[in-house]
Structure formats: structure tokens, C-alpha cells
Design an enzyme around this catalytic site. Structure first.
Site, PDB file in Angstrom:
ATOM      1  CB  ALA A   1      35.376 -51.971 -65.742  1.00  0.00           C
ATOM      2  CB  ALA A   2      39.139 -48.625 -68.545  1.00  0.00           C
TER       3      ALA A   2
ATOM      4  CG  ASP B   1      20.925 -54.388 -60.308  1.00  0.00           C
ATOM      5  OD1 ASP B   1      20.047 -53.981 -59.530  1.00  0.00           O
ATOM      6  OD2 ASP B   1      22.128 -54.396 -60.025  1.00  0.00           O
TER       7      ASP B   1
ATOM      8  CE  LYS C   1      31.454 -54.729 -60.975  1.00  0.00           C
ATOM      9  NZ  LYS C   1      30.098 -54.450 -61.457  1.00  0.00           N
TER      10      LYS C   1
ATOM     11  CD  GLU D   1      27.638 -42.670 -62.381  1.00  0.00           C
ATOM     12  OE1 GLU D   1      28.650 -42.047 -62.745  1.00  0.00           O
ATOM     13  OE2 GLU D   1      27.647 -43.523 -61.479  1.00  0.00           O
TER      14      GLU D   1
END
Ligand SMILES: *[C@@H]1O[C@H](CO)[C@@H](O)[C@H](O)[C@H]1NC(C)=O
Ligand SMILES: *[C@@H]1O[C@H](CO)[C@@H](O)[C@H](O)[C@H]1NC(C)=O
Ligand SMILES: *[C@@H]1O[C@H](CO)[C@@H](O)[C@H](O)[C@H]1NC(C)=O
Length: 598
Positions: free
Chosen positions: A401-402, A470, A297, A475
């Protein structure tokens, strides 16, 4: 023939290829998964079957001489997957060609190129002295692990005998030494790990006995284990991270793999870049030299810039530094539910434009009037010349981010958050108008049993501390069913406002009045002057390349918000009594399994 498989445009074949090549463990399982998937794709069935058969034959043909040579039986090899032995010259030439002839004429067939690049940066390519240093640097750590096989269950052992902290006082070290951070996770059974590692078969020979064989084609492997031997050390760090995932945590405390993985994210060379489809803002998928992948990002605004007061939470920019900070915060809270994230300064020409095979992305590069390199890519908002991302002059900050394990290997279930916002300018969500909303939730599976509701409370605390409004979904790994931790993905909308505490994020907690005892005690600990959340965060974030990741006001807001959380909890206790608010998850050595009635 595996060579061909490795070059196909079908992602899962490629995955299979390199799983076989670099690690073996999941290889077989993966093959089965693939076969299942293939059966769904009618018109490709035939071709893929031929590929698979061919690949298998190839491995066998490749293996036979080796096995003979090596007096049979020391291993059942990593297969000489030839995809690593034949680095293609094409991509490099192509890059040059592209530079010469420009976008229109310089684009060769997308399909041939797509995959080639993933395998272009291989054994013969230059390891910079820097990355060699890094690799040898991690060996010490790896050594401590060497004695035990990589069984994810060995959580206690992996951290043993390892010096993690520099000399001199470290509050963070003191925190991690506190008894609350030494509570053992429940012991793991077979179905508690995401992947089962077959320890019976020794896939990598420990012997240094046959140097020719070893050098023959596995230079890449050597890169991971410069000591020249060993079993699990030859797994790249990203894979070790995947193998360590279990029902209770994404990674264990004091796991040296995570620090090594963070270093990888910052230093591995980037071999290909693609745009992530979906999502409102531009994100890039970066693939590294060791086949690891991460979500990039880019920086869209400076750390100092607060979200304007008139912005809705859903129209705010995602912040790269929030992703980094969220990982550290989650670790300090001891949740360990955010995949590792590191900040990195990326050279936009060399590490994005020159390695991407995505023509659409490539075309959006331009040079700004101030002579900076800029690009904007494609996405549903903010991907236009006006919202271009510009370097200084060609370097851009971003978070990496991995990746979690591929969805084909480990399916995940997406759950709608019960306290999801309306994402509408005027409409209110049910929880906003009904003060007894939690009673309803408490009776709805999966919140009616196990630790799910308490995990959602943890998440509310986590989100409130960073001001993230947000969180519409979360998950879990499907394999673990309902009784597992929840993954805190996508934290880019945190740390937007430091001058405002958004109390509505804490509504789950104030409506339900439930909390895990371990969380409650840790929050109290972090509020103490001798630890102090802001100081711990500051120290933890110093390790990131983009330090300072958060400006001071954001750090200070953490302490202020922590006091708010504790106030909400003490009000709950006063109102409903300690026993009904605080769920004792620390009772037995198998505390969590106890709580789950397992
Ligand atoms: C490695 O780098 C050196 C200069 O740093 C260069 O001369 C050489 O050609 C490179 N080798 C390969 C295989 O890229
Ligand atoms: C970025 O890469 C280009 C080569 O593509 C190089 O010319 C430039 O100097 C690099 N920038 C930095 C800051 O290293
Ligand atoms: C898991 O949760 C779902 C609700 O989303 C429920 O239908 C299912 O029965 C639960 N499974 C178990 C094993 O409790």
C-alpha cells in the site's frame, strides 16, 4: 555536507535531503516544519542547526558554478545533492560480509548502515531492461500532462486525451464513462490542496541545453524523465500522488499517476525493509529505489480459507488480498478514499532478508523442513515459529500500500468511529443496545454539520460489501479541518467470509437512514445487470499482478450484499420519505461546496 545530512539517522533530515534533491516543491515548507520539530528536541538542537546551516551552504556552493555555467537564471536548481552522486559501496560489501559471517559477527554498526542503504541503489546501479521499458512506457502518459503544470486543481485536464482502455468491450470502461462518474469535483481553492506547488519558480530547466550539467550527477533524475527534460515529469509517481491530494479526494478519477504508481509498487527495486512497530500482526515498511515507501502485508493464509465461524472479528488474520481488493472496490464505488495498493510477489532472500537493517527481523529467518524460506519477525501476536510466513520456496505474496505523505508534512487526525465495536467477548457497544443511537450522533460535532455523517454512511456501505467489521477508527487530513473526506485505511480484515453477510456493519445506515444522492445512484447503477459489481470487480482485479485476487464466492457475495444495502435504503425511504433520507449532493456544479455552505 548535504551528503552528511542525507546519511544521518534522523529521518526528517533525510526526508528533507531528498525532497530538496528530487523535487524542490515542498522543500521550503518542509524545512520550516523541521525547524519547528527540532526546537522540541533540546539536546539535538545544536547539532541539527549545524547540519541545516551546513546543508544550506552546501547547496549554495554547489549551485553557484552551475548557475554561472548556465548563463544564470534558467533555473534555481535541484541542488546537486551529493547524496545521490556518491553511492556508497558499503552496503553491498556489507551484504556480502553478512552472508559470509552470519548474523552475530556480520552486523556492523546499525547507525552507519541504516541510512546508507537508502542511498545505495542509485544512478550507477543497474536498471533492468524491464524497468526501463516501464519507464518509457509511462512517458506517453506523462506527455499528455506535459502541457500543464502539475497543479492539483487541474483535475479535468489530467485525464484528457488519454487512452486508458484496451480495445474490446470493457464494462469497467463503460462504467467510468457513465455520467455519474463524470461529475466534476468542486473547484479547488488554495487551502483545498494538501500541498501548494509553487508554479512561479521553474525548478527544473526545460532546456536540453547543457548535457554535461545534466549528466553530471542527476542520472537518477533522468531515470524519471528519460526524454531528458521537462518539469513535473521528474517527480516520482508517489510524490505526484501526494501532491494531488485535496479536500475532496485522495486522487482524481482517470489519473494516470495512479496507474503508474501501481506499476511502481510492483516493479521498483526494494532498497530497504523495516518492521512497522505497533499493530498486532507483522507488517513491513518497504522503501523503493525512488524513495517511495509502501506498507507490505505478507500473505498469511490462502484466498480460499474463510474466517472460521468461531473467530472473533478482532482475532482474524489480516488478508493481503483484501487490501488489494478494497482499493479496487473503493475506486469502483467512486469514493477514492483508499491509498493505492498493489499485489506483489517478493523474493524473501533478496528483497527482504538481504536489504533489511533490522537485526531482529533478520534473525527470524529460517529454512523449514520442506526447504522453504520462512520468517516471522516481531509483533504482539502471531510472530512466532508456529505462525511463520513461508515462501514457495523463497517467494511470498503480499500487498503493498502506497504511503500517504509523511506525518511531519501532512498531519492526520484520527477519529474514533461512532459505531466502533466493543472489542470484548461479552460487552456490547452502545449502538448495539440503543436503536436511537444515531440521533445522538447527529447532534455531536463533527457529525452535526457538513458531510461527515454521510461519509460515515459511505464507509458503512463499503465495509459491509467486503464484510469488514474492524473499522474502529478513521482518519482525515488535519489541514482540511472537519470538512473533508475520510480516509479508508487498513482494510485487511475484509473479505474473510463469503458465505455470511454481517448485517451489523450496516447498522449506521439502518439507524440513521441517510445517504448521499451520488452514492445512492451509483449503488443502483452497480446493481444493474449491465454493470454488475462482481463483474466490474473481477475485471478491475485482473490488472493486479496477483490476479485472481478474490475467489468467485467473494465476488458473488458483493452482488448479494449490494442488494441488501439497496433494500435497507428503500425501507428507509418508505419509512421516512425520500427527501429526508437522500441528501442531494449533486445540485449545483459546486455541489459539495454547496452542501458544506462554503
Ligand atoms: C550491471 O549488471 C551487469 C550484469 O548484468 C554487471 O556486469 C555490472 O557490473 C553491473 N553494473 C553495476 C554498476 O552494478
Ligand atoms: C531469490 O533471490 C535469490 C538471491 O538472493 C536467488 O538465488 C533466487 O533464485 C531468487 N528466487 C527466485 C524465485 O527468483
Ligand atoms: C470539528 O469537530 C470537532 C469535534 O470533534 C469540533 O470540536 C470542532 O469545533 C469542529 N470544527 C469546526 C470548525 O466545526
Amino acid at each position: 555536507m548535504l551528503y552528511i545530512a542525507c546519511r544521518t539517522k534522523l529521518t526528517y533530515l533525510r526526508w528533507w535531503c531528498y525532497l530538496v534533491k528530487t523535487h524542490n516543491i515542498i522543500g521550503t515548507v518542509y524545512l520550516i516544519v523541521n525547524v519547528k520539530m527540532i526546537l522540541f528536541r533540546k539536546f539535538r538542537v545544536l547539532i541539527l542547526m549545524v547540519f541545516l546551516v551546513a546543508c544550506t551552504m552546501h547547496i549554495m556552493i554547489d549551485l553557484l558554478p552551475k548557475l554561472e555555467k548556465r548563463a544564470a537564471g534558467t533555473n534555481s536548481g535541484t541542488g546537486g545533492c551529493s547524496c545521490s552522486h556518491n553511492p556508497s559501496e558499503e552496503p553491498r560489501n556489507w551484504a556480502k560480509q553478512q552472508a559470509r559471517s552470519g548474523p552475530e559477527s556480520g552486523w556492523p554498526n546499525k547507525h552507519t548502515l541504516r541510512i546508507l542503504q537508502d542511498f545505495s541503489n542509485e544512478p550507477s546501479s543497474n536498471l533492468t531492461s524491464h524497468s526501463l521499458e516501464k519507464v518509457t512506457g509511462t512517458v506517453d502518459k506523462a506527455d499528455s500532462e506535459k502541457r500543464i503544470p502539475l497543479v492539483p486543481g487541474n483535475i479535468k485536464d489530467t485525464g484528457a486525451g488519454k487512452k486508458r482502455y484496451a480495445p474490446g468491450f470493457s464494462r469497467l470502461a463503460a462504467l467510468y464513462d457513465h455520467p455519474l462518474y463524470k461529475i466534476d469535483p468542486p473547484s479547488l481553492k488554495d487551502d483545498d490542496t494538501l500541498f501548494s506547488v509553487n508554479t512561479d519558480i521553474r525548478l527544473y530547466p526545460k532546456t536540453a541545453g547543457n548535457p554535461e550539467w545534466h549528466n553530471e550527477g542527476n542520472a537518477e533524475e533522468e531515470e524519471y524523465s528519460p526524454t531528458g527534460g521537462a518539469t513535473t515529469e521528474s517527480y516520482p509517481n508517489w510524490l505526484r500522488f501526494h501532491v494531488g491530494i485535496n479536500r475532496y479526494e485522495l486522487y482524481s478519477r482517470h489519473n494516470p499517476t495512479i496507474d503508474a504508481l501501481l506499476k511502481d509498487l510492483v516493479s521498483q527495486s526494494i532498497t530497504s525493509v523495516a518492521m512497522k512497530s505497533g499493530g498486532t500482526q507483522l507488517k513491513l515498511i518497504m522503501t523503493f529505489h525512488n524513495y517511495g515507501q509502501a506498507l507490505f502485508k505478507p500473505m498469511k493464509q490462502t484466498r480460499e480459507k474463510e474466517t472460521p465461524p468461531d473467530f472473533f472479528y478482532f482475532s482474524d488474520f489480516e488478508r493481503h488480498n483484501a487490501e488489494v481488493a478494497a482499493f479496487h472496490l473503493d475506486r469502483i464505488l467512486d469514493f477514492r478514499r483508499v491509498p493505492p495498493v498493489a499485489g506483489r510477489l517478493v523474493n524473501m532472500t533478496r528483497e527482504i532478508r538481504d536489504v533489511t537493517r533490522d537485526k531482529k527481523l533478520w534473525r527470524t529467518f529460517f529454512i523449514s523442513p520442506a526447504n522453504n524460506i520462512c520468517f516471522y519477525g516481531e509483533c504482539s501476536y502471531y510472530c512466532s515459529t508456529e505462525h511463520a510466513l513461508c515462501g514457495k520456496p523463497d517467494q511470498i505474496e503480499g500487498s503493498l500500500a502506497a504511503f500517504l505523505p509523511d506525518l511531519a508534512l501532512a498531519k492526520r487526525k484520527t477519529w474514533r468511529s461512532p459505531w466502533r465495536r466493543s472489542y470484548h467477548k461479552r460487552k456490547k457497544a452502545e449502538w448495539e443496545v440503543d436503536p436511537d443511537y444515531c440521533d445522538e450522533v447527529k447532534q455531536t460535532p463533527p457529525y452535526d454539520q457538513g458531510t461527515r455523517l454521510l461519509d460515515v454512511m459511505d464507509m458503512a456501505v463499503f465495509d459491509f460489501l467486503m464484510g469488514n467489521m474492524d473499522r474502529h477508527h478513521y482518519e482525515t487530513f488535519e489541514k482540511f479541518g472537519n470538512e473533508t473526506f475520510i480516509i479508508h485505511l487498513d482494510n485487511g480484515r475484509g473479505f474473510g467470509k463469503h458465505s455470511h453477510d454481517e448485517l451489523s456493519i450496516l447498522v449506521p445506515l439502518s439507524q440513521c437512514c441517510r445517504v448521499k444522492r451520488s452514492t445512492y445512484l451509483r449503488l443502483q447503477l452497480l446493481a444493474k445487470e449491465e454493470f454488475k459489481l462482481s463483474t466490474l470487480m473481477e475485471e478491475s482485479l485482473l490488472r493486479d499482478r496477483l490476479s485472481p485476487v478474490l475467489i468467485r464466492p467473494h465476488l458473488e457475495a458483493l452482488d448479494r450484499r449490494l442488494r441488501v444495502v439497496l433494500k435497507v435504503l428503500s425501507d428507509c425511504v418508505e419509512k421516512e420519505g425520500f427527501a429526508s433520507v437522500v441528501e442531494d449532493d449533486l445540485r449545483s456544479p459546486h455541489h459539495e461546496s454547496g452542501a458544506r455552505g462554503r
